[in-house]
Design a protein around this motif. Structure first.
Motif, PDB file in Angstrom:
ATOM      1  N   GLN A 201       0.828  -1.210   0.000  1.00 49.43           N
ATOM      2  CA  GLN A 201       0.000   0.000   0.000  1.00 49.43           C
ATOM      3  C   GLN A 201       0.860   1.256   0.000  1.00 49.43           C
ATOM      4  O   GLN A 201       0.528   2.259  -0.651  1.00 49.43           O
ATOM      5  CB  GLN A 201      -0.925  -0.008   1.218  1.00 49.43           C
TER       6      GLN A 201
ATOM      7  N   ASN B 110       2.019   1.803  -3.482  1.00 41.93           N
ATOM      8  CA  ASN B 110       0.929   2.350  -4.297  1.00 41.93           C
ATOM      9  C   ASN B 110       0.730   3.830  -4.006  1.00 41.93           C
ATOM     10  O   ASN B 110       0.497   4.639  -4.917  1.00 41.93           O
ATOM     11  CB  ASN B 110      -0.370   1.582  -4.025  1.00 41.93           C
TER      12      ASN B 110
ATOM     13  N   SER C 222       3.358   5.820  -5.784  1.00 41.97           N
ATOM     14  CA  SER C 222       3.123   6.025  -7.210  1.00 41.97           C
ATOM     15  C   SER C 222       2.149   7.182  -7.432  1.00 41.97           C
ATOM     16  O   SER C 222       2.244   7.907  -8.426  1.00 41.97           O
ATOM     17  CB  SER C 222       2.606   4.741  -7.859  1.00 41.97           C
TER      18      SER C 222
END
Length: 783
Positions: A763, A766, A769
């Motif tokens: 997570q 992510n 990103s």
């Protein structure tokens, strides 16, 4: 007594959770340690690694958004009987990709042929000559394999001439994508995608399977296409993780009984037939089949390999395999002779590599099909980046480069780009050409670059060791457990061990030129006092013969079958003076971490630090950045050029004074190739540099996977001097946020007390990103 290799040894510290993982998965603690070293600590990760066939893969057309477009374009052209030209490449990846798609498209009735550029005259990838030839021959579709993503000119020409262009490639993305109708490239996928590790042949495999599926012709095609994919993936040194691990594991099982007569013939000449229908090992492909394919691309005609892998005629296959064998023999001879000449050149020059920090070697007559291999050998020998070139014609040089972990080859080529005619590559390797008259200036520029990024401690080959074990721990049971880690390769290296204080009972040179070393090593069992004996080989170690009577050795394990008897033996990759002799008077070096004793005591009780930046004035302007090189030509004053793998700008290309990575003093302008790893990093950067304007290109960096980051953090923890982690420094090193570092450390079993709660590592990656998707206007608000 000969000198020993001058190496850096890093030994993974024993992980406290190894025993629990061993018990949970019915493994030995040694095998459990190997999994942890590869960043595998959760039950899900371990099970997926040990049984890659159980992984759930997303449908390829949901991952590659242009896949359906490519398949439909090909379906229409094949149905109409129009011509298709595959534009391949002359390395193993490019040749196997070409053969794979030839087989797939011909099976569904396509009118298809292929083009390979000349390695000697044209170099890598599609070019204007190929496009013009295709247009003249009435080709409707150009289908690139293992190239094309960095060829906007030829692709644009093809579109102007009315051709359809489909690109399948796996190389890094340029700032602007070529104008093809469809592009399949794993670099366009999210970093966590299991397809992100594909070589060019893997992308070709997905397209080939999708096309034959669209025509309902899957029968008898999946297996041969998978075998070609396996050969190309291993020979190209693609990462054997993700979907590559799944497919290669399957392919290695079927290759020994291959229905492809070319593969059968190649295995015969390479003496690579596994016994009892056992699965082939990646090393058999990497060291036996791969070199015979690659040799053709280096010094032969790629048509030999493509015909070999597409023929159905056994006699033709046997003849072509013999050509591969003879070409590989010539390649070996060339490599040996050029390596010897290069070493003699280095020794005669008496270079101080602590000053130069890079080797630049040039000689007329060297075959540039093999100088890349020679460069790799010299990197292993001297531990510095190597740039090696030979004459292309009377006025020009052409060469290859290979780097070390701390040196970015492509950045070095960019830094000296104004002196080069052409260059390309990536962090670890590259190619270049230049005028002879610029050689002296280029040497100086490379030395300047190397001294910016390399420290003296970097100039030794790094041996990354998984675990210290005793010779008596090398058993058939351990060997069987190590096989669960196969297939090994890039991203999942062969397990590497070391043993201390072994005695050299026998040693002798062997091989046609007496270049290799065969040894009998012994070690006393700590409990029983029995003498344990092991056979060992060391390839290309003649210069270290004879070895001292007592040494520490680093090695991989391999099976040796002779006259029906199979035994385990060591393949040496490193040797140092014995630990006991060091204890008698020589100090131990910091990189020789002891692995014995209480494992829990070897785990630092980590203290994580992430200081907040001081206050600072806001920049006057936050601006989009498009053309970095064009902007650099116009800027004045002091400029910071910053970002993960950002290009280096020649001092002759700009009137500005350029700092890299961090501001040496107050700057007028920041050029952010991509954002810093976190908002805290950004605020520190602004506080140190206090720029008036900030340009942001926001080229998203290549983020590590959770597994890769945990592996890197495990190594970093083992090298800590003390127990304090500077999260800002580690974030900059791995290009992730402090919270991502902490999440990874916590998954490795470290408490990181005092730092706020984090999400799980996946997570956090992510979330990272999403951080790189900010616009300059949004960043202005944050700062």
């Amino acid at each position: 007594m000969a000198s020993l290799p001058d190496q850096r040894w890093h030994i993974h510290p024993p992980a406290p959770q190894a025993q629990a993982i061993a018990q949970a998965h019915h493994l030995s603690p040694i095998a459990a340690q190997l999994l942890i070293n590869r960043g595998l600590t959760t039950t899900e990760d371990i099970q997926g690694f040990l049984n890659p066939q159980s992984l759930h893969l997303p449908a390829p057309n949901t991952a590659f958004v242009d896949l359906d477009i490519a398949v439909e374009l090909l379906r229409q052209v094949i149905t109409k009987g129009e011509k298709i030209a595959i534009c391949g490449d002359y390395d193993a990846d490019g040749m196997t990709s070409t053969a794979l798609l030839l087989r797939a498209l011909r099976a569904v009735g396509a009118n298809v042929d292929y083009e390979i550029p000349s390695r000697m005259q044209e170099g890598y990838g599609i070019n204007h000559r190929i496009v013009e030839d295709c247009h003249r021959r009435g080709v409707k579709v150009i289908l690139t394999v293992d190239n094309g993503i960095a060829a906007p000119g030829p692709i644009a020409l093809a579109r102007q001439l009315g051709l359809i262009v489909i690109i399948t490639d796996h190389h890094d993305l340029p700032p602007e994508l070529p104008p093809a109708q469809a592009i399949l490239n794993p670099k366009l996928l999210p970093t966590e995608s299991p397809y992100g590790v594909l070589a060019g042949v893997g992308v070709a495999y997905i397209l080939g399977i999708s096309v034959v599926q669209a025509f309902g012709q899957m029968k008898d095609l999946v297996r041969p296409l998978l075998e070609l994919c396996t050969l190309g993936t291993i020979a190209d040194l693609a990462s054997l993780t993700g979907v590559n691990r799944r497919w290669v594991q399957r392919g290695l099982v079927t290759i020994p009984q291959s229905t492809l007569v070319g593969v059968q013939a190649l295995m015969t000449v390479a003496k690579c037939r596994p016994e009892d229908n056992a699965a082939l090992k990646p090393t058999a492909v990497g060291f036996r089949l791969g070199p015979r394919i690659n040799a053709i691309g280096r010094i032969g005609d790629p048509q030999v390999v493509i015909d070999l892998l597409t023929t159905e005629d056994l006699l033709q296959a046997e003849a072509l395999a013999e050509v591969c064998e003879e070409t590989n023999r010539r390649r070996q001879e060339l490599t040996e002779s050029i390596t010897a000449e290069a070493v003699a050149q280095v020794e005669a020059a008496q270079l101080d590599l602590l000053v130069k920090r890079v080797l630049v070697l040039v000689k007329a007559g060297w075959h540039h099909g093999v100088i890349g291999i020679v460069a790799s050998r010299l990197v292993e020998r001297y531990g510095v980046p190597v740039f090696i070139a030979t004459e292309e014609d009377e006025t020009h040089l052409r060469g290859s480069a290979r780097g070390i972990p701390e040196f970015d080859v492509f950045a070095a080529l960019q830094y000296s780009g104004d002196l080069l005619e052409k260059f390309g590559g990536h962090r670890a390797a590259g190619g270049f050409s230049l005028e002879k008259v610029k050689l002296s200036a280029w040497r100086k520029r490379l030395t300047e670059f190397a001294n910016q990024c390399l420290q003296p401690e970097h100039l030794k080959p790094l041996i990354a060791i998984d675990s210290e074990i005793r010779l008596d721990e090398i058993t058939p049971d351990l060997w069987q457990q190590l096989q669960a880690l196969q297939p090994c390769g890039l991203g999942n290296p062969e397990p590497l061990f070391c043993s201390r204080n072994v005695q050299v009972q026998e040693q002798r040179l062997f091989g046609a030129n007496q270049t290799h070393l065969m040894l009998t090593l012994t070690q006393t069992h700590p409990q029983t006092g029995a003498l344990i004996s092991q056979k060992a080989k060391a390839w290309n170690w003649r210069s270290y013969y004879p070895l001292p009577a007592e040494i520490d050795v680093a090695y991989t394990l391999e099976e040796n079958t002779w006259q029906g008897n199979t035994t385990l033996e060591l393949r040496l990759v490193g040797v140092q003076s014995a630990a006991s002799s060091l204890a008698k008077g020589k100090p131990k070096t910091a990189n020789r971490t002891s692995l014995r004793g209480n494992p829990a005591a070897n785990r630092p009780n980590l203290i994580v630090q992430c200081p907040e930046p001081p206050t600072y004035p806001r920049p006057a302007a936050w601006l989009e950045l498009e053309d970095l090189l064009g902007l650099c030509k116009t800027l004045r004053g002091r400029v910071l050029l910053y970002g993960d793998q950002c290009p280096y700008i020649s001092t002759q290309s700009t009137p500005a004074q350029i700092d890299y990575d961090r501001p040496r003093q107050a700057c007028d302008t920041f050029l952010l190739w991509n954002l810093p790893p976190s908002l805290t990093h950004l605020r520190w950067l602004l506080a140190k540099g206090q720029p008036q304007q900030v340009y942001v290109r926001n080229q998203a960096p290549s983020l590590p996977t959770a597994t890769e980051l945990k592996m890197k953090l495990s190594i970093a923890v083992s090298q800590l001097d003390g127990n304090t982690v500077n999260l800002l420094a580690w974030g900059q090193t791995h290009w992730v946020a402090p919270s991502t570092i902490v999440a990874g450390l916590r998954e490795l079993g470290h408490d990181c007390e005092g730092y706020r709660a984090t999400l799980g590592l996946e997570q956090e990656l992510n979330r990272l990103s999403r951080w790189y998707a900010y616009t300059p206007a949004e960043l202005a608000q944050l700062s």
